[in-house]
Design a protein around this motif. Structure first.
Motif, PDB file in Angstrom:
ATOM      1  N   LEU A 107      -9.388  15.571  37.844  1.00  0.00           N
ATOM      2  CA  LEU A 107      -8.177  15.601  37.016  1.00  0.00           C
ATOM      3  C   LEU A 107      -7.381  14.316  37.196  1.00  0.00           C
ATOM      4  O   LEU A 107      -6.854  13.755  36.227  1.00  0.00           O
ATOM      5  CB  LEU A 107      -7.324  16.814  37.390  1.00  0.00           C
ATOM      6  N   ASN A 108      -7.313  13.815  38.419  1.00  0.00           N
ATOM      7  CA  ASN A 108      -6.627  12.538  38.669  1.00  0.00           C
ATOM      8  C   ASN A 108      -7.263  11.406  37.867  1.00  0.00           C
ATOM      9  O   ASN A 108      -6.563  10.574  37.285  1.00  0.00           O
ATOM     10  CB  ASN A 108      -6.677  12.208  40.162  1.00  0.00           C
ATOM     11  N   LEU A 109      -8.600  11.390  37.848  1.00  0.00           N
ATOM     12  CA  LEU A 109      -9.310  10.359  37.099  1.00  0.00           C
ATOM     13  C   LEU A 109      -9.059  10.507  35.601  1.00  0.00           C
ATOM     14  O   LEU A 109      -8.832   9.517  34.888  1.00  0.00           O
ATOM     15  CB  LEU A 109     -10.803  10.434  37.403  1.00  0.00           C
ATOM     16  N   GLU A 110      -9.105  11.747  35.087  1.00  0.00           N
ATOM     17  CA  GLU A 110      -8.898  11.982  33.657  1.00  0.00           C
ATOM     18  C   GLU A 110      -7.517  11.509  33.219  1.00  0.00           C
ATOM     19  O   GLU A 110      -7.363  10.833  32.192  1.00  0.00           O
ATOM     20  CB  GLU A 110      -9.064  13.472  33.349  1.00  0.00           C
ATOM     21  N   VAL A 111      -6.495  11.832  34.002  1.00  0.00           N
ATOM     22  CA  VAL A 111      -5.134  11.409  33.662  1.00  0.00           C
ATOM     23  C   VAL A 111      -5.025   9.884  33.695  1.00  0.00           C
ATOM     24  O   VAL A 111      -4.392   9.270  32.824  1.00  0.00           O
ATOM     25  CB  VAL A 111      -4.128  12.050  34.640  1.00  0.00           C
TER      26      VAL A 111
ATOM     27  N   GLU B 164       1.747  21.631  37.538  1.00  0.00           N
ATOM     28  CA  GLU B 164       1.264  22.830  36.857  1.00  0.00           C
ATOM     29  C   GLU B 164       2.257  23.984  36.946  1.00  0.00           C
ATOM     30  O   GLU B 164       2.257  24.866  36.116  1.00  0.00           O
ATOM     31  CB  GLU B 164      -0.084  23.243  37.447  1.00  0.00           C
ATOM     32  N   ARG B 165       3.087  23.993  37.975  1.00  0.00           N
ATOM     33  CA  ARG B 165       4.085  25.055  38.123  1.00  0.00           C
ATOM     34  C   ARG B 165       5.380  24.460  38.658  1.00  0.00           C
ATOM     35  O   ARG B 165       5.412  23.339  39.148  1.00  0.00           O
ATOM     36  CB  ARG B 165       3.586  26.153  39.061  1.00  0.00           C
ATOM     37  N   ALA B 166       6.452  25.244  38.548  1.00  0.00           N
ATOM     38  CA  ALA B 166       7.753  24.796  39.024  1.00  0.00           C
ATOM     39  C   ALA B 166       7.867  25.002  40.529  1.00  0.00           C
ATOM     40  O   ALA B 166       7.233  25.892  41.107  1.00  0.00           O
ATOM     41  CB  ALA B 166       8.860  25.551  38.302  1.00  0.00           C
TER      42      ALA B 166
ATOM     43  N   ILE C 104       2.073  12.694  38.934  1.00  0.00           N
ATOM     44  CA  ILE C 104       1.270  13.846  38.514  1.00  0.00           C
ATOM     45  C   ILE C 104       0.870  14.630  39.759  1.00  0.00           C
ATOM     46  O   ILE C 104       0.136  14.120  40.615  1.00  0.00           O
ATOM     47  CB  ILE C 104       0.010  13.409  37.746  1.00  0.00           C
ATOM     48  N   GLY C 105       1.348  15.860  39.877  1.00  0.00           N
ATOM     49  CA  GLY C 105       1.048  16.685  41.044  1.00  0.00           C
ATOM     50  C   GLY C 105       2.207  16.691  42.020  1.00  0.00           C
ATOM     51  O   GLY C 105       2.810  15.647  42.295  1.00  0.00           O
ATOM     52  N   PHE C 106       2.509  17.895  42.533  1.00  0.00           N
ATOM     53  CA  PHE C 106       3.654  18.022  43.434  1.00  0.00           C
ATOM     54  C   PHE C 106       3.296  18.875  44.643  1.00  0.00           C
ATOM     55  O   PHE C 106       4.044  19.769  45.045  1.00  0.00           O
ATOM     56  CB  PHE C 106       4.858  18.620  42.672  1.00  0.00           C
ATOM     57  N   GLY C 107       2.131  18.567  45.230  1.00  0.00           N
ATOM     58  CA  GLY C 107       1.804  19.185  46.505  1.00  0.00           C
ATOM     59  C   GLY C 107       2.590  18.502  47.615  1.00  0.00           C
ATOM     60  O   GLY C 107       3.602  17.831  47.381  1.00  0.00           O
TER      61      GLY C 107
ATOM     62  N   LYS D 172       5.764   2.436  33.559  1.00  0.00           N
ATOM     63  CA  LYS D 172       5.423   1.310  34.429  1.00  0.00           C
ATOM     64  C   LYS D 172       4.209   1.640  35.280  1.00  0.00           C
ATOM     65  O   LYS D 172       3.311   0.817  35.465  1.00  0.00           O
ATOM     66  CB  LYS D 172       6.622   0.981  35.328  1.00  0.00           C
ATOM     67  N   SER D 173       4.169   2.859  35.812  1.00  0.00           N
ATOM     68  CA  SER D 173       3.079   3.268  36.710  1.00  0.00           C
ATOM     69  C   SER D 173       2.846   4.756  36.557  1.00  0.00           C
ATOM     70  O   SER D 173       3.742   5.513  36.161  1.00  0.00           O
ATOM     71  CB  SER D 173       3.424   2.963  38.177  1.00  0.00           C
ATOM     72  N   ILE D 174       1.640   5.170  36.910  1.00  0.00           N
ATOM     73  CA  ILE D 174       1.317   6.592  36.974  1.00  0.00           C
ATOM     74  C   ILE D 174       0.574   6.852  38.276  1.00  0.00           C
ATOM     75  O   ILE D 174      -0.401   6.177  38.600  1.00  0.00           O
ATOM     76  CB  ILE D 174       0.511   7.055  35.741  1.00  0.00           C
ATOM     77  N   LEU D 175       1.079   7.819  39.033  1.00  0.00           N
ATOM     78  CA  LEU D 175       0.510   8.187  40.329  1.00  0.00           C
ATOM     79  C   LEU D 175      -0.095   9.575  40.190  1.00  0.00           C
ATOM     80  O   LEU D 175       0.625  10.551  39.963  1.00  0.00           O
ATOM     81  CB  LEU D 175       1.583   8.182  41.418  1.00  0.00           C
ATOM     82  N   THR D 176      -1.398   9.674  40.302  1.00  0.00           N
ATOM     83  CA  THR D 176      -2.080  10.968  40.152  1.00  0.00           C
ATOM     84  C   THR D 176      -2.500  11.449  41.527  1.00  0.00           C
ATOM     85  O   THR D 176      -3.423  10.915  42.135  1.00  0.00           O
ATOM     86  CB  THR D 176      -3.302  10.831  39.226  1.00  0.00           C
ATOM     87  N   VAL D 177      -1.817  12.498  42.016  1.00  0.00           N
ATOM     88  CA  VAL D 177      -2.031  12.946  43.401  1.00  0.00           C
ATOM     89  C   VAL D 177      -2.269  14.450  43.464  1.00  0.00           C
ATOM     90  O   VAL D 177      -1.906  15.103  44.437  1.00  0.00           O
ATOM     91  CB  VAL D 177      -0.834  12.550  44.286  1.00  0.00           C
TER      92      VAL D 177
END
Length: 808
Positions: A582-586, A540-542, A515-518, A571-576
Motif C-alpha cells: 500500500l505504501n508503494l501504491e500511494v 483508515e480510521r480515526a 499516510i498511516g497513523f500507527g 511538497k512531500s508524501i510519507l507512507t508509513v
C-alpha cells in the motif's frame, strides 16, 4: 649540508627562482626546506634539485623536499626523492638483485613482527533474544564490530526458528545453533552462557517478555549490560535506576526523525535535541552567492555554533573529514554542516517572506473577485443562471447525506400539515380567527393536543371528526417531525459534538501528507507539528489524540481519500502504513499526480525488507525508502557496547548515530584531547559535559573545543558510524603522521609561556616537554599529529615566533 644548500640555491637561480634553502639531516634522510614567493613548475624544480645529489654520501637513502611560502609555517607541497634511484644505472645486475632480496627480507620480517604483535585476540560474547527483523539486523550490525584483533561471538534465543530470514547466510553470522526456548526462564539463559556474556539484547516483539527477561538476566549476572526493546519511557527510567547498566530503545521512535526529515525535502538531513539545545544537520550545494562558504578554508568552518561534517565528492569512501584543513570550499561542492538552533527548527527567512507575499497576493485576489461578482449581479440575465446553479448545489448537498434528506422531508411534511390543519380548523370551528387557527395548528404539530382542547373556546361545539383529525395531525407530527429531531440528536451524540469544532481547511500547496497513523506515524506527526510544517493526515480510521483537532485529518479508504488532499501540489508524501505494498501504491500515485502538474514531490516509503528498499531505488530513484528495523538495529548494536544512542540520521547513504559516552577510568578516550578523538576515531564531538566545572564555572559545552582533554566522569556526545564506534571500543586510532616542528627564538621572550601552552593544548604533548622545548630555542621536536592538528598548531604559533612545521 651548507654546501648542498648553496648548490641547490644556485641551481634554482638559473631557473629564475629566488629561494632560501635549509638542509637538515635525519639518519639516512635529508630534509630540504625551500622558502620563496614563487616556485615555478614543480617537476622542473625537482629535476634541478636532483642534479645536486651526485656527490652525496652513499648511505643517504631519501630526500624530502618541502616548499614554504614566505612567512607561512606549513608547506604548500612536499615531495620525496629516493636517492639510490638516480644511481641505479651505475650498479650491476647482481647488485640490483641483492638490493631486492634485502627489501624482501625486510618486508617479511616486518610482516612476522606484525603477526607476533597481533597474536593476542580479544573476544566478547553477546546474547540476542528474539530473531524477528530487528533481531536479525542487530546480529548483522554486531558482527560489523569484529576486527582482526577483536572477535564477536553471538548466541541467539527464540521460541521457534525464524519463519522469514531477512539476510542471506544469516546462520553463518551466529557462532552457535539457535537455542529454542523462553528467554524469561533461567535455565534457557544459563544454557546460553549468560554468566560469560558482555551484553544481552532483548528485542522480541513483546515488551512484557523483554522486561521480564531483563530482570531474570540481571539476577543471573549482575554485571551483564542489558539492552531492551521498550517504548514505556517511565518504566524504562525506573528500571535503569534499579538494574543499572540498562538501556531501553524504541525501534519505532529512532527512525521517526529520518522520515520527518525526508518530508522536509532537500537540505535537511537530521533533527535531534540534546537537553534544551536543538541540533540540525543540513546539506547544500555551494552557490556563488554563499559568501560564508565560498573560498573559505575548511578549518574555518568549525565555529562555535556549527561544524563542517562532509564535503562529499572529495573521498566518497569516508563519512567525515574528507578534506585537508587548508583546502578551500568551491562552488558546486556538496557540503554537510551540523548547527545548533536557538529557536525553531523550521525557521527560514526566505520561506517566511514567500509565505507573506502569498498571503498578500491571495488577499488582493479575493478583493478582485468580490468586485467582479458585484459587477455580474448588475446584469439580470446572469441572476437567473446564478440562482439555478445555487439551487443545484443545494439539492446536491442535501442528497449527499441521508439525514439531510430526512430533515427536508420532515420540513415539507410539517408545512403541509400546518396548512391543512389551519384551513380545517378555520372553516369548521365556530368563532375562531385565522390567527388562532394557525397557532392552534402549530401547538398540535408540537404534540400539544391536550393544550388545544383544554383551552379552546367553545370546545363543546367542536365536531368529533375535528377532534379525531387533530389527534391524527399530532401523531403524524410525532412520527415525522420529532423523529427527524431524534435523528439529528443521535448524529450529534455519535460524532461527539463534532459540530462544535471548527473544520480545518486543507492546505493548497507545499504541504506534507502523512499516510498511516500507527505508532511510527504518530511520532512523525508530533515532530512535524512541532516544526510548524503544514500537514495532512490520512488514515483508515480515526484516532483519539491531541492532533485530531489541530491538523486536517481524513479517514476512510486511503486510495479514495487521496483525491481530496491536493496530492499534486504537495511538497512531500510519507507512507508509513503497516502494508508496504500500500505504501508503494500511494507513492506511485503521488508521483504520477505530480508529473501531470509538472512538479517534483518528495517520497518517503516505509518498508519491512532491506532488499525491497534496495530494489525501489531503480523504480523510484528520487524517493527515499527506509527499513525501520534496519535503521534501528545499528543503534541497538551500538548500545550493546554500553553507549547510549540518542538519535540517528542518514548522510552520504550511510547511517550516522548520535552516541553518548560516559567516560570511565579505563576508557579508551581518557587522556586524549578532542582532536585526537575526532580525527583518530573519525567521529564528530558535538557536546561535552565535564565532571568538574572549568575556571569560569561552566561545565557544559556545545561544539566543544578540539583542545579539551577527556577525564573520567566526563560525558561526551559524538556523531559516529558503526565503524567509528568500533574504533573507540577497541582503542584503534588512525595512526597520526610524524611532524617536525622547528622554531627560532622570538623577538619578545615573554610569549614563550603562551607558545608552550599552545603547543601542549593543540598537539596533546606533555606540558613539561612543551615548556622545555620553548626554553631551548632554536630547536626541533617531533610530534605525532593529524593534519588538522598540525595546521592549527602552525597558525597559532606563527603569531608568536618564527616556526616551520612539516610531515616526516
Amino acid at each position: 649540508m651548507r654546501s648542498l644548500a648553496t648548490l641547490i640555491k644556485n641551481h634554482l637561480l638559473d631557473l629564475g627562482i629566488k629561494v632560501n634553502v635549509t638542509v637538515r639531516q635525519k639518519l639516512q634522510e635529508i630534509h630540504i626546506l625551500l622558502e620563496s614567493t614563487y616556485f615555478g613548475d614543480q617537476n622542473n624544480l625537482l629535476a634541478e634539485i636532483t642534479k645536486c645529489f651526485d656527490d652525496l654520501d652513499d648511505y643517504l637513502e631519501l630526500a624530502k623536499v618541502y616548499a614554504f611560502l614566505f612567512g607561512q609555517p606549513l608547506p604548500i607541497w612536499s615531495e620525496q626523492i629516493k636517492l639510490n634511484h638516480h644511481k641505479l644505472g651505475n650498479i650491476t645486475h647482481e647488485e640490483k638483485e641483492t638490493l631486492a632480496e634485502k627489501e624482501a627480507l625486510g618486508s617479511s620480517r616486518n610482516l612476522v613482527a606484525a603477526e607476533v604483535s597481533n597474536g593476542t585476540t580479544i573476544c566478547d560474547r553477546f546474547i540476542i533474544c528474539g530473531l524477528g527483523s530487528l533481531g536479525q539486523y542487530s546480529v548483522f550490525n554486531l558482527k560489523k564490530f569484529a576486527y582482526s584483533e577483536y572477535e564477536v561471538k553471538i548466541c541467539a534465543i527464540d521460541k521457534a526458528q525464524p519463519e522469514i530470514v531477512e539476510l542471506d547466510h544469516f546462520s553463518e553470522l551466529l557462532d552457535e545453533p539457535i537455542i529454542l526456548g523462553d528467554c524469561r526462564r533461567s535455565e534457557v539463559l544459563i544454557n546460553a552462557s549468560i554468566h560469560n556474556c558482555r551484553a544481552i539484547l532483548l528485542v522480541t516483539s513483546n515488551e512484557n517478555v523483554n522486561i521480564e527477561a531483563a530482570i531474570t538476566a540481571r539476577r543471573l549476572n549482575p554485571n551483564v549490560h542489558i539492552v531492551v526493546r521498550s517504548s514505556r519511557q517511565n518504566l524504562n527510567q525506573l528500571l535503569k535506576e534499579q538494574l543499572g547498566s540498562f538501556v531501553a530503545l524504541d525501534p519505532v521512535d529512532l527512525p521517526a526523525a529520518s522520515f520527518a526529515v525526508a518530508g522536509l525535502g532537500k537540505g535537511t538531513l537530521g533533527l535531534f535535541q540534546l537537553g534544551e539545545r536543538k541540533f540540525r544537520v543540513v546539506e547544500s550545494i555551494v552557490k556563488p552567492d554563499d559568501y560564508h562558504l565560498v573560498r573559505a578554508p575548511a578549518y574555518l568552518l568549525h565555529k562555535k555554533q556549527s561544524r563542517l561534517l562532509s564535503i562529499a565528492e572529495l573521498h566518497p569512501d569516508r563519512l567525515f573529514f574528507q578534506w585537508q584543513p587548508n583546502q578551500f570550499v568551491q562552488v558546486g561542492d556538496k557540503v554537510a554542516i551540523i548547527e545548533y538552533v536557538e529557536h525553531n527548527f523550521a525557521s527560514n527567512f526566505l520561506e517566511k517572506v514567500n509565505s507573506y507575499s502569498e498571503l498578500d497576493s491571495s488577499h488582493f485576489t479575493t478583493i478582485q473577485k468580490i468586485h467582479q461578482s458585484v459587477k455580474r449581479l448588475i446584469h439580470p440575465s446572469l441572476l437567473i443562471s446564478i440562482c439555478k446553479s445555487k439551487w443545484k448545489k443545494l439539492f446536491t448537498w442535501i442528497q449527499a447525506k441521508r439525514s439531510r434528506s430526512l430533515v427536508l422531508w420532515g420540513m415539507i411534511t410539517a408545512t403541509v400539515l400546518l396548512g391543512l390543519s389551519s384551513t380545517v380548523l378555520y372553516l369548521n370551528v365556530p368563532n375562531i380567527s385565522l390567527q388562532k387557527s394557525i397557532s392552534t395548528s402549530v401547538i398540535l404539530l408540537l404534540g400539544g393536543y391536550g393544550d388545544v382542547f383544554g383551552g379552546l373556546v367553545g370546545e363543546d361545539q367542536v365536531p368529533l371528526w375535528i377532534m379525531l383529525f387533530c389527534i391524527t395531525i399530532t401523531l403524524i407530527s410525532l412520527l415525522f417531525v420529532l423523529g427527524v429531531i431524534g435523528l439529528i440528536a443521535d448524529s450529534i451524540l455519535s460524532s461527539k459534538f463534532e459540530f462544535f469544532k471548527r473544520s480545518l481547511p486543507l492546505p493548497n500547496r507545499d504541504h506534507i501528507i502523512l499516510i498511516g497513523f500507527g505508532r511510527l506515524g504518530q511520532r512523525i506527526a508530533d515532530l512535524l507539528f512541532k516544526l510548524q510544517i503544514p500537514l495532512v493526515i490520512v488514515s483508515e480510521r480515526a484516532y483519539d489524540c491531541d492532533l485530531a483537532d489541530k491538523v486536517p485529518w481524513l479517514t476512510g479508504n486511503i486510495i479514495e481519500e487521496l483525491s481530496k488532499i491536493n496530492l499534486a501540489q504537495a511538497k512531500s508524501i510519507l507512507t508509513v502504513t503497516d502494508d508496504q505494498m500500500l505504501n508503494l501504491e500511494v507513492a506511485l500515485l503521488a508521483r504520477d499526480a505530480a508529473k501531470k502538474a509538472n512538479r517534483e514531490i518528495n517520497l518517503a516509503i516505509r518498508t519491512y525488507d532491506h532488499y525491497f528498499s534496495e530494489n525501489l531505488v531503480g523504480l523510484l530513484p528520487q524517493s527515499q525508502s527506509f527499513c525501520a528495523y534496519a535503521l534501528s538495529a545499528e543503534a541497538f548494536a551500538g548500545a550493546a557496547f554500553g553507549e547510549n544512542m540518542l538519535s540517528l540520521f542518514r548522510l552520504n547513504q550511510r547511517t550516522v548515530l548520535v552516541a553518548e559516552y560516559l567516560i570511565s577510568e579505563n576508557d579508551t578516550l581518557v587522556g586524549k584531547n578532542l582532536s585526537q578523538i575526532a580525527y583518530g576515531y573519525t567521529v564528530v564531538p558535538i557536546y561535552l559535559k565535564t565532571s568538574e566545572p572549568k575556571v569560569n564555572g561552566v561545565s557544559e559545552f556545545f561544539m566543544p573545543s578540539d583542545d579539551d582533554v577527556m577525564k573520567a566522569g566526563d560525558r561526551l556526545t559524538v556523531l559516529a558510524s558503526i565503524s567509528g564506534l568500533r574504533r573507540i571500543e577497541l582503542g584503534n586510532l588512525h595512526t597520526p603522521k610524524q611532524w617536525q616542528l622547528r622554531a627560532k627564538p622570538p623577538l619578545n621572550s615573554s610569549v614563550l609561556l603562551d607558545a608552550g601552552n599552545q603547543l601542549k593544548n593543540i598537539s596533546g604533548c606533555d606540558l613539561e616537554l612543551a615548556r622545555r622545548f620553548m626554553q631551548k630555542l632554536p630547536a626541533a621536536i617531533e610530534l605525532p599529529m593529524y593534519d588538522t592538528q598540525a595546521y592549527r598548531l602552525g597558525q597559532a604559533l606563527m603569531r608568536l615566533l618564527p616556526i616551520k612545521i612539516y610531515p616526516l
